[in-house]
Design an enzyme around this catalytic site. Structure first.
Site, PDB file in Angstrom:
ATOM      1  N   LYS A 157      44.245  42.205  41.620  1.00 14.91           N
ATOM      2  CA  LYS A 157      45.517  42.927  41.635  1.00 14.91           C
ATOM      3  C   LYS A 157      45.355  44.271  42.341  1.00 14.91           C
ATOM      4  O   LYS A 157      46.243  44.717  43.078  1.00 14.91           O
ATOM      5  CB  LYS A 157      46.023  43.136  40.202  1.00 14.91           C
ATOM      6  CG  LYS A 157      46.640  41.912  39.562  1.00 14.91           C
ATOM      7  CD  LYS A 157      48.008  41.624  40.180  1.00 14.91           C
ATOM      8  CE  LYS A 157      48.788  40.619  39.381  1.00 14.91           C
ATOM      9  NZ  LYS A 157      50.155  40.403  39.896  1.00 14.91           N
ATOM     10  N   TYR A 189      41.028  39.428  37.298  1.00 15.57           N
ATOM     11  CA  TYR A 189      42.459  39.712  37.418  1.00 15.57           C
ATOM     12  C   TYR A 189      42.687  41.145  37.896  1.00 15.57           C
ATOM     13  O   TYR A 189      43.428  41.385  38.857  1.00 15.57           O
ATOM     14  CB  TYR A 189      43.126  39.480  36.065  1.00 15.57           C
ATOM     15  CG  TYR A 189      44.610  39.758  36.029  1.00 15.57           C
ATOM     16  CD1 TYR A 189      45.499  38.964  36.736  1.00 15.57           C
ATOM     17  CD2 TYR A 189      45.129  40.804  35.259  1.00 15.57           C
ATOM     18  CE1 TYR A 189      46.869  39.199  36.684  1.00 15.57           C
ATOM     19  CE2 TYR A 189      46.490  41.050  35.198  1.00 15.57           C
ATOM     20  CZ  TYR A 189      47.353  40.249  35.917  1.00 15.57           C
ATOM     21  OH  TYR A 189      48.706  40.489  35.865  1.00 15.57           O
TER      22      TYR A 189
END
Length: 268
Positions: A186, A182
Protein backbone atom coordinates in the site's frame (compact mmCIF):
# COMPACT_ATOMS: atom_id res chain seq x y z
CA UNK A 1 -30.19 -7.31 -21.09
CA UNK A 2 -27.37 -6.54 -23.57
CA UNK A 3 -24.18 -8.45 -22.92
CA UNK A 4 -20.75 -8.68 -24.47
CA UNK A 5 -17.64 -10.77 -23.95
CA UNK A 6 -16.63 -10.29 -20.31
CA UNK A 7 -19.08 -7.41 -19.82
CA UNK A 8 -22.72 -6.83 -18.90
CA UNK A 9 -24.74 -3.60 -19.16
CA UNK A 10 -27.77 -2.80 -16.97
CA UNK A 11 -29.96 0.29 -17.28
CA UNK A 12 -29.65 3.26 -19.63
CA UNK A 13 -27.37 2.46 -22.55
CA UNK A 14 -24.21 4.66 -22.49
CA UNK A 15 -23.94 6.83 -25.59
CA UNK A 16 -20.63 8.61 -25.12
CA UNK A 17 -22.37 11.79 -23.89
CA UNK A 18 -19.70 14.01 -22.36
CA UNK A 19 -22.28 15.50 -19.97
CA UNK A 20 -22.76 12.17 -18.19
CA UNK A 21 -20.50 11.45 -15.23
CA UNK A 22 -18.57 8.23 -15.69
CA UNK A 23 -17.11 6.36 -12.71
CA UNK A 24 -14.87 3.28 -12.71
CA UNK A 25 -14.37 1.21 -9.54
CA UNK A 26 -12.11 -1.83 -9.13
CA UNK A 27 -12.78 -4.55 -6.57
CA UNK A 28 -16.48 -3.80 -7.05
CA UNK A 29 -18.06 -7.14 -6.14
CA UNK A 30 -18.19 -6.58 -2.37
CA UNK A 31 -17.19 -4.35 0.52
CA UNK A 32 -16.16 -0.76 -0.15
CA UNK A 33 -16.13 -1.28 -3.90
CA UNK A 34 -19.73 -2.48 -4.03
CA UNK A 35 -20.75 0.30 -1.67
CA UNK A 36 -19.21 2.91 -3.96
CA UNK A 37 -20.92 1.41 -7.01
CA UNK A 38 -24.28 1.61 -5.22
CA UNK A 39 -23.67 5.22 -4.21
CA UNK A 40 -22.62 6.32 -7.70
CA UNK A 41 -25.57 4.49 -9.31
CA UNK A 42 -27.93 6.48 -7.09
CA UNK A 43 -26.83 9.64 -8.90
CA UNK A 44 -28.80 10.60 -12.04
CA UNK A 45 -27.18 10.50 -15.48
CA UNK A 46 -24.19 8.46 -14.36
CA UNK A 47 -22.35 5.60 -16.00
CA UNK A 48 -20.83 3.33 -13.36
CA UNK A 49 -18.22 0.79 -14.45
CA UNK A 50 -17.85 -2.01 -11.90
CA UNK A 51 -14.66 -4.03 -12.36
CA UNK A 52 -14.78 -7.59 -11.05
CA UNK A 53 -12.71 -10.75 -11.44
CA UNK A 54 -15.54 -12.88 -12.83
CA UNK A 55 -18.49 -11.25 -14.59
CA UNK A 56 -20.59 -14.43 -14.76
CA UNK A 57 -20.47 -15.18 -11.03
CA UNK A 58 -20.22 -11.68 -9.55
CA UNK A 59 -22.56 -9.53 -11.65
CA UNK A 60 -25.87 -10.69 -10.11
CA UNK A 61 -25.41 -8.89 -6.78
CA UNK A 62 -24.46 -5.72 -8.63
CA UNK A 63 -27.28 -5.92 -11.17
CA UNK A 64 -29.82 -5.84 -8.33
CA UNK A 65 -28.62 -2.39 -7.21
CA UNK A 66 -31.10 0.43 -7.97
CA UNK A 67 -30.21 2.89 -10.74
CA UNK A 68 -31.20 6.56 -10.69
CA UNK A 69 -32.92 8.15 -13.69
CA UNK A 70 -30.70 7.99 -16.76
CA UNK A 71 -27.97 6.00 -15.02
CA UNK A 72 -26.42 2.69 -16.06
CA UNK A 73 -24.14 -0.02 -14.75
CA UNK A 74 -21.45 -1.77 -16.77
CA UNK A 75 -19.86 -4.83 -15.19
CA UNK A 76 -16.51 -5.62 -16.78
CA UNK A 77 -13.81 -8.20 -16.11
CA UNK A 78 -10.70 -6.74 -14.54
CA UNK A 79 -8.66 -9.15 -12.45
CA UNK A 80 -5.83 -7.19 -10.84
CA UNK A 81 -3.72 -10.36 -10.77
CA UNK A 82 -3.70 -10.38 -14.59
CA UNK A 83 -1.33 -7.75 -15.96
CA UNK A 84 -3.16 -7.35 -19.27
CA UNK A 85 -6.64 -6.97 -17.78
CA UNK A 86 -6.68 -3.16 -17.25
CA UNK A 87 -5.82 -2.48 -20.88
CA UNK A 88 -8.20 -5.19 -22.10
CA UNK A 89 -11.04 -3.82 -19.97
CA UNK A 90 -10.58 -0.28 -21.29
CA UNK A 91 -10.43 -1.54 -24.87
CA UNK A 92 -13.72 -3.39 -24.37
CA UNK A 93 -15.34 -0.39 -22.72
CA UNK A 94 -14.49 1.72 -25.74
CA UNK A 95 -15.42 -0.77 -28.44
CA UNK A 96 -18.47 -2.47 -26.91
CA UNK A 97 -19.90 0.28 -24.72
CA UNK A 98 -18.90 3.50 -26.49
CA UNK A 99 -17.11 4.86 -23.41
CA UNK A 100 -15.34 8.04 -24.53
CA UNK A 101 -14.33 9.54 -21.20
CA UNK A 102 -13.98 8.67 -17.52
CA UNK A 103 -14.38 11.32 -14.82
CA UNK A 104 -13.45 9.32 -11.72
CA UNK A 105 -11.33 6.19 -11.36
CA UNK A 106 -11.31 4.53 -7.93
CA UNK A 107 -8.52 1.99 -7.46
CA UNK A 108 -10.06 -0.01 -4.63
CA UNK A 109 -9.12 -3.67 -5.21
CA UNK A 110 -6.66 -5.05 -2.65
CA UNK A 111 -5.61 -8.15 -0.75
CA UNK A 112 -4.30 -8.63 2.78
CA UNK A 113 -2.81 -11.90 3.95
CA UNK A 114 0.47 -13.60 4.87
CA UNK A 115 -0.07 -12.65 8.51
CA UNK A 116 2.99 -12.68 10.72
CA UNK A 117 6.24 -10.82 11.43
CA UNK A 118 8.50 -9.66 8.61
CA UNK A 119 11.18 -12.06 9.88
CA UNK A 120 9.15 -14.94 8.43
CA UNK A 121 7.35 -13.13 5.60
CA UNK A 122 7.60 -15.22 2.40
CA UNK A 123 8.89 -13.33 -0.61
CA UNK A 124 6.23 -14.95 -2.80
CA UNK A 125 3.56 -13.41 -0.58
CA UNK A 126 5.15 -9.98 -0.98
CA UNK A 127 5.17 -10.42 -4.76
CA UNK A 128 1.50 -11.43 -4.76
CA UNK A 129 0.54 -8.42 -2.67
CA UNK A 130 2.67 -6.13 -4.82
CA UNK A 131 0.87 -7.23 -7.98
CA UNK A 132 -2.62 -6.61 -6.58
CA UNK A 133 -1.99 -3.63 -4.31
CA UNK A 134 0.61 -1.72 -6.31
CA UNK A 135 1.43 -2.89 -9.84
CA UNK A 136 -2.25 -3.08 -10.76
CA UNK A 137 -2.68 0.55 -9.67
CA UNK A 138 0.04 1.61 -12.10
CA UNK A 139 -1.45 -0.50 -14.89
CA UNK A 140 -4.93 0.86 -14.18
CA UNK A 141 -3.70 4.43 -14.38
CA UNK A 142 -1.83 3.79 -17.61
CA UNK A 143 -4.90 2.14 -19.16
CA UNK A 144 -7.45 4.75 -18.08
CA UNK A 145 -5.30 7.87 -18.52
CA UNK A 146 -6.40 8.56 -22.13
CA UNK A 147 -10.07 8.44 -21.07
CA UNK A 148 -9.43 10.58 -17.99
CA UNK A 149 -7.87 13.17 -20.29
CA UNK A 150 -11.18 13.36 -22.14
CA UNK A 151 -13.10 14.41 -19.01
CA UNK A 152 -14.21 18.03 -18.74
CA UNK A 153 -11.32 20.37 -17.81
CA UNK A 154 -10.55 20.22 -14.09
CA UNK A 155 -12.83 17.23 -13.46
CA UNK A 156 -10.64 14.13 -13.88
CA UNK A 157 -9.86 12.28 -10.64
CA UNK A 158 -7.76 9.19 -9.92
CA UNK A 159 -8.46 7.98 -6.39
CA UNK A 160 -6.60 5.26 -4.51
CA UNK A 161 -8.22 3.63 -1.49
CA UNK A 162 -5.27 3.53 0.87
CA UNK A 163 -4.70 2.26 4.39
CA UNK A 164 -3.51 3.98 7.58
CA UNK A 165 -1.11 1.08 8.15
CA UNK A 166 0.93 2.34 5.18
CA UNK A 167 2.08 5.56 6.85
CA UNK A 168 5.75 5.62 7.83
CA UNK A 169 5.41 8.64 10.10
CA UNK A 170 2.79 6.96 12.29
CA UNK A 171 4.03 3.38 11.93
CA UNK A 172 4.44 2.97 15.68
CA UNK A 173 0.65 3.14 16.13
CA UNK A 174 0.17 0.10 13.86
CA UNK A 175 3.48 -1.67 14.45
CA UNK A 176 2.00 -4.73 16.16
CA UNK A 177 -0.36 -5.47 13.26
CA UNK A 178 1.04 -8.56 11.46
CA UNK A 179 0.40 -7.06 8.02
CA UNK A 180 3.85 -6.40 6.61
CA UNK A 181 3.06 -7.36 3.01
CA UNK A 182 -0.15 -5.33 3.01
CA UNK A 183 1.40 -2.20 4.53
CA UNK A 184 4.49 -2.32 2.33
CA UNK A 185 2.56 -2.64 -0.92
CA UNK A 186 0.00 0.00 0.00
CA UNK A 187 2.91 2.32 0.77
CA UNK A 188 4.42 1.66 -2.65
CA UNK A 189 1.11 2.51 -4.32
CA UNK A 190 0.92 5.75 -2.31
CA UNK A 191 4.15 6.84 -3.98
CA UNK A 192 2.74 6.15 -7.43
CA UNK A 193 -0.50 8.04 -6.82
CA UNK A 194 1.35 11.09 -5.49
CA UNK A 195 3.70 10.86 -8.49
CA UNK A 196 0.69 10.89 -10.84
CA UNK A 197 -0.29 14.21 -9.23
CA UNK A 198 3.03 15.88 -9.97
CA UNK A 199 3.37 14.49 -13.50
CA UNK A 200 -0.16 15.33 -14.68
CA UNK A 201 -1.13 18.94 -14.05
CA UNK A 202 -4.64 18.38 -15.42
CA UNK A 203 -5.40 15.49 -13.04
CA UNK A 204 -6.48 15.25 -9.41
CA UNK A 205 -4.74 12.18 -7.97
CA UNK A 206 -4.96 11.40 -4.28
CA UNK A 207 -5.21 8.71 -1.59
CA UNK A 208 -8.17 8.29 0.76
CA UNK A 209 -7.93 6.45 4.07
CA UNK A 210 -11.31 4.66 4.25
CA UNK A 211 -11.00 3.92 7.95
CA UNK A 212 -10.85 0.48 9.55
CA UNK A 213 -14.02 -0.76 7.88
CA UNK A 214 -16.46 -3.56 8.71
CA UNK A 215 -15.73 -5.63 5.61
CA UNK A 216 -14.39 -9.17 5.33
CA UNK A 217 -10.84 -7.80 5.15
CA UNK A 218 -11.35 -5.18 7.85
CA UNK A 219 -12.97 -7.55 10.34
CA UNK A 220 -10.26 -10.16 9.75
CA UNK A 221 -7.66 -7.55 10.63
CA UNK A 222 -9.63 -6.54 13.72
CA UNK A 223 -9.72 -10.13 14.98
CA UNK A 224 -5.95 -10.34 14.60
CA UNK A 225 -5.78 -7.42 17.02
CA UNK A 226 -8.16 -9.09 19.49
CA UNK A 227 -11.25 -7.10 18.49
CA UNK A 228 -14.66 -8.44 17.51
CA UNK A 229 -14.98 -6.25 14.43
CA UNK A 230 -13.63 -3.11 12.79
CA UNK A 231 -14.93 0.21 14.19
CA UNK A 232 -16.06 1.96 10.98
CA UNK A 233 -19.30 0.85 9.31
CA UNK A 234 -19.29 0.32 5.57
CA UNK A 235 -21.82 3.11 5.02
CA UNK A 236 -19.77 5.59 7.06
CA UNK A 237 -16.72 4.78 4.97
CA UNK A 238 -18.52 4.98 1.62
CA UNK A 239 -20.25 8.25 2.51
CA UNK A 240 -16.94 9.78 3.55
CA UNK A 241 -15.09 8.57 0.46
CA UNK A 242 -17.79 9.98 -1.83
CA UNK A 243 -17.74 13.32 -0.01
CA UNK A 244 -13.96 13.59 -0.36
CA UNK A 245 -14.17 12.75 -4.07
CA UNK A 246 -16.95 15.27 -4.69
CA UNK A 247 -15.22 18.15 -2.92
CA UNK A 248 -11.71 17.45 -4.24
CA UNK A 249 -9.68 20.20 -5.87
CA UNK A 250 -6.26 20.18 -7.48
CA UNK A 251 -4.98 22.73 -4.98
CA UNK A 252 -6.25 21.20 -1.73
CA UNK A 253 -6.73 17.47 -2.36
CA UNK A 254 -4.48 16.28 -5.16
CA UNK A 255 -1.23 14.68 -4.08
CA UNK A 256 -2.53 14.24 -0.53
CA UNK A 257 -3.44 11.39 1.84
CA UNK A 258 -6.93 12.29 3.08
CA UNK A 259 -9.00 10.94 5.96
CA UNK A 260 -12.43 9.80 4.78
CA UNK A 261 -14.22 11.40 7.73
CA UNK A 262 -13.38 15.06 7.23
CA UNK A 263 -10.71 15.34 4.53
CA UNK A 264 -7.93 16.15 6.97
CA UNK A 265 -4.45 15.28 5.71
CA UNK A 266 -2.62 12.24 7.00
CA UNK A 267 1.19 12.11 7.14
CA UNK A 268 3.02 9.93 4.67
Amino acid sequence: MPSFHNTITIGHRPNGDSKRTTYLVTGASRGIGKGLVASFLARPDSTVIACVRNVASQSKALSDLPCAEGSSLIVVKLDCAVETDPASAVEELQSAHNIRHIDVVVANAAIAGAYGPTSTLPLDAVKEHMQINCYSVLLLFQATRPLLEQAAPGKAKFVFIGAPISTITQMEECARAPLGAYGLTKLAANYLVRKFHFENKWLMSFVIDPGHVQTDMGDSGARLMGRKEAPTTLQQSVDGICARIDEATKEESSGQFLLHEDGSRLPW
